[in-house]
Design a protein around this motif. Structure first.
Motif, PDB file in Angstrom:
ATOM      1  N   GLU A 198      59.841  78.150 -11.802  1.00 27.06           N
ATOM      2  CA  GLU A 198      59.216  77.420 -10.664  1.00 27.06           C
ATOM      3  C   GLU A 198      58.323  75.980 -11.022  1.00 27.06           C
ATOM      4  OE1 GLU A 198      58.516  78.239  -7.265  1.00 27.06           O
ATOM      5  OE2 GLU A 198      57.876  76.423  -7.568  1.00 27.06           O
ATOM      6  N   TYR A 246      56.583  72.359   0.305  1.00 24.74           N
ATOM      7  CA  TYR A 246      56.547  73.208  -0.563  1.00 24.74           C
ATOM      8  C   TYR A 246      55.627  73.369  -1.531  1.00 24.74           C
ATOM      9  CZ  TYR A 246      60.837  75.312   1.362  1.00 24.74           C
ATOM     10  OH  TYR A 246      61.714  75.771   2.120  1.00 24.74           O
ATOM     11  N   ALA A 247      54.609  72.308  -1.825  1.00 24.74           N
ATOM     12  CA  ALA A 247      53.481  72.454  -2.768  1.00 24.74           C
ATOM     13  C   ALA A 247      52.300  72.823  -2.155  1.00 24.74           C
ATOM     14  CB  ALA A 247      53.334  70.973  -3.235  1.00 24.74           C
ATOM     15  N   GLY A 267      53.697  67.356  -0.747  1.00 31.00           N
ATOM     16  CA  GLY A 267      54.927  67.948  -0.501  1.00 31.00           C
ATOM     17  C   GLY A 267      54.676  69.262   0.320  1.00 31.00           C
ATOM     18  N   ALA A 299      62.888  64.768  -1.866  1.00 29.98           N
ATOM     19  CA  ALA A 299      62.105  65.313  -3.088  1.00 29.98           C
ATOM     20  C   ALA A 299      60.628  64.924  -2.792  1.00 29.98           C
ATOM     21  CB  ALA A 299      62.701  64.531  -4.327  1.00 29.98           C
ATOM     22  N   LEU A 307      56.650  74.153  -9.039  1.00 32.84           N
ATOM     23  CA  LEU A 307      55.585  73.708  -8.406  1.00 32.84           C
ATOM     24  C   LEU A 307      54.251  74.853  -8.807  1.00 32.84           C
ATOM     25  CD1 LEU A 307      56.937  73.326  -4.836  1.00 32.84           C
ATOM     26  CD2 LEU A 307      56.093  71.520  -6.363  1.00 32.84           C
ATOM     27  N   TYR A 348      58.678  68.202  -2.356  1.00 32.71           N
ATOM     28  CA  TYR A 348      58.336  68.711  -3.642  1.00 32.71           C
ATOM     29  C   TYR A 348      57.135  67.896  -4.329  1.00 32.71           C
ATOM     30  CZ  TYR A 348      62.201  71.407  -2.534  1.00 32.71           C
ATOM     31  OH  TYR A 348      63.184  72.318  -1.930  1.00 32.71           O
TER      32      TYR A 348
END
Ligand SMILES: C[S@@+](CC[C@H](N)C(=O)[O-])C[C@H]1O[C@@H](n2cnc3c(N)ncnc32)[C@H](O)[C@@H]1O
Length: 328
Positions: free
Chosen positions: A92, A13-14, A11, A2, A94, A6
């Motif tokens: 979403e 994907y961040a 992260g 995680a 993020l 994230y």
């Protein structure tokens, strides 16, 4: 996992969009081009008709990343004149991705979570492409007698991340698995039900959920011969197996246990109405489109037919991905 994927600051994907596609780390069906979204739009439009064309309705997309699939589905629904009364909602968590999605898609609402939608439930079609495989999972290893959950620690001498057994895995993590020979390592994703719950609460009776992903049924996933599980990392289109190498800079994924997903859908009020390879699903959905394409030899048509082949051919994406759809 995680945190590595994230964490709002560090992260994977961040960081921003750009993970998907040629210049990123991996391809998805969305990066093949707009056809995937346009075919999904046909499927959604057929469901909308089946529901009696409700005046107000929603498409709820999760894992929208840079908004490309949403843009393709919205364009597809507009071409089919099925966009009246539609609220396209992206969930979403993020903020960086939400900003990119809002900029690209003025016609979509971007929400941090689906919880608020339960106050105003509508006929809804919920979907996500390669989202379940990106939800965090537990890594467990058999010692021959019990399943141990593996955690991550920092090695005192070298300062690098190492695996460390945390003790016996909780019942909700490994309770459904027979114990395997010592050293057998695999993954279990226990949070799917909690992920689905608010999405299910946002829809009225007759709603649908459709998940497209790579994975196996349980017998196949936890087969004796699959001794090292399905955990993979992706970076610059190269697959790896060590998630402790450069966390935050690489994608981490594991296949979907479709038997588990079906049980989770059931637990939130859904019933599986479709489970089939992506190729078969899209070929069925594409029938009217294929008829329209007949006899066309222009460059655009050739390009679209090539994209169709990539999405449906068993040697490309057609059998690597499966579609699981539930009715509510
Ligand atoms: C492998 S990418 C797929 C992106 C896109 N759907 C595609 O097919 O190109 C997985 C996406 O799921 C998103 N995601 C993971 N957990 C999520 C959650 N709980 N809610 C919404 N999105 C999530 C990630 O941020 C990421 O954008």
């Amino acid at each position: 996992m995680a945190a590595a994927l994230y964490d709002p600051q560090e992260g994977y994907y961040a960081r921003s969009a750009g993970q998907v596609g040629k210049a990123g780390d991996f391809f998805t069906s969305v990066s093949v081009g707009p056809l995937f979204g346009r075919l999904l739009a046909r499927h959604i439009a057929a469901w909308h008709r089946q529901c009696g064309s409700p005046e107000r309705w929603r498409v709820i997309e999760t894992g929208a990343n840079d908004g490309a699939l949403a843009a393709d589905i919205l364009a597809g629904l507009a071409r089919l004149s099925t966009d009246a009364g539609l609220e396209y909602v992206i969930i979403e968590p993020l903020p960086q991705l939400a900003r990119i999605q809002r900029k690209r898609l003025v016609e979509a609402a971007v929400l941090e979570s689906a919880t608020a939608l339960a106050d105003d439930p509508l006929p809804s079609f919920v979907l996500g492409n390669e989202v379940i495989d990106a939800l965090p999972f537990h890594v467990i290893e058999s010692d021959g007698t019990v399943w141990l959950e593996l955690g991550v620690a920092v090695d005192a001498e070298s300062g690098v991340f190492i695996w460390q057994p945390l003790g016996p895995a909780a019942a909700e993590v490994a309770g459904h698995l027979p114990v395997m020979p010592a050293g057998y390592r695999t993954e279990v994703r226990s949070g799917v039900r909690d992920f689905l719950k608010p999405l299910a609460a946002a829809m009225t009776k007759g709603g649908r959920m459709l998940w497209v992903d790579y994975g196996f049924t349980r017998d196949d996933y936890y087969h004796e011969s699959r001794t090292t599980g399905t955990l993979r990392t992706f970076s610059r289109h190269r697959a790896g197996e060590d998630p402790l190498d450069s966390p935050g800079e690489i994608d981490i994924t594991a296949h979907v246990d479709f038997t588990g997903l079906a049980a989770d859908l059931d637990a939130v009020g859904g019933q599986v109405v479709r489970f089939e390879p992506q190729g078969r699903f899209l070929t069925h959905v594409a029938r009217p489109w294929l008829l329209e394409m007949e006899g066309r030899t222009d460059d655009d048509a050739k390009k679209e037919l090539r994209a169709f082949q990539t999405l449906t051919h068993p040697g490309h994406l057609g059998s690597r991905f499966h579609v699981m759809e539930a009715g509510f």
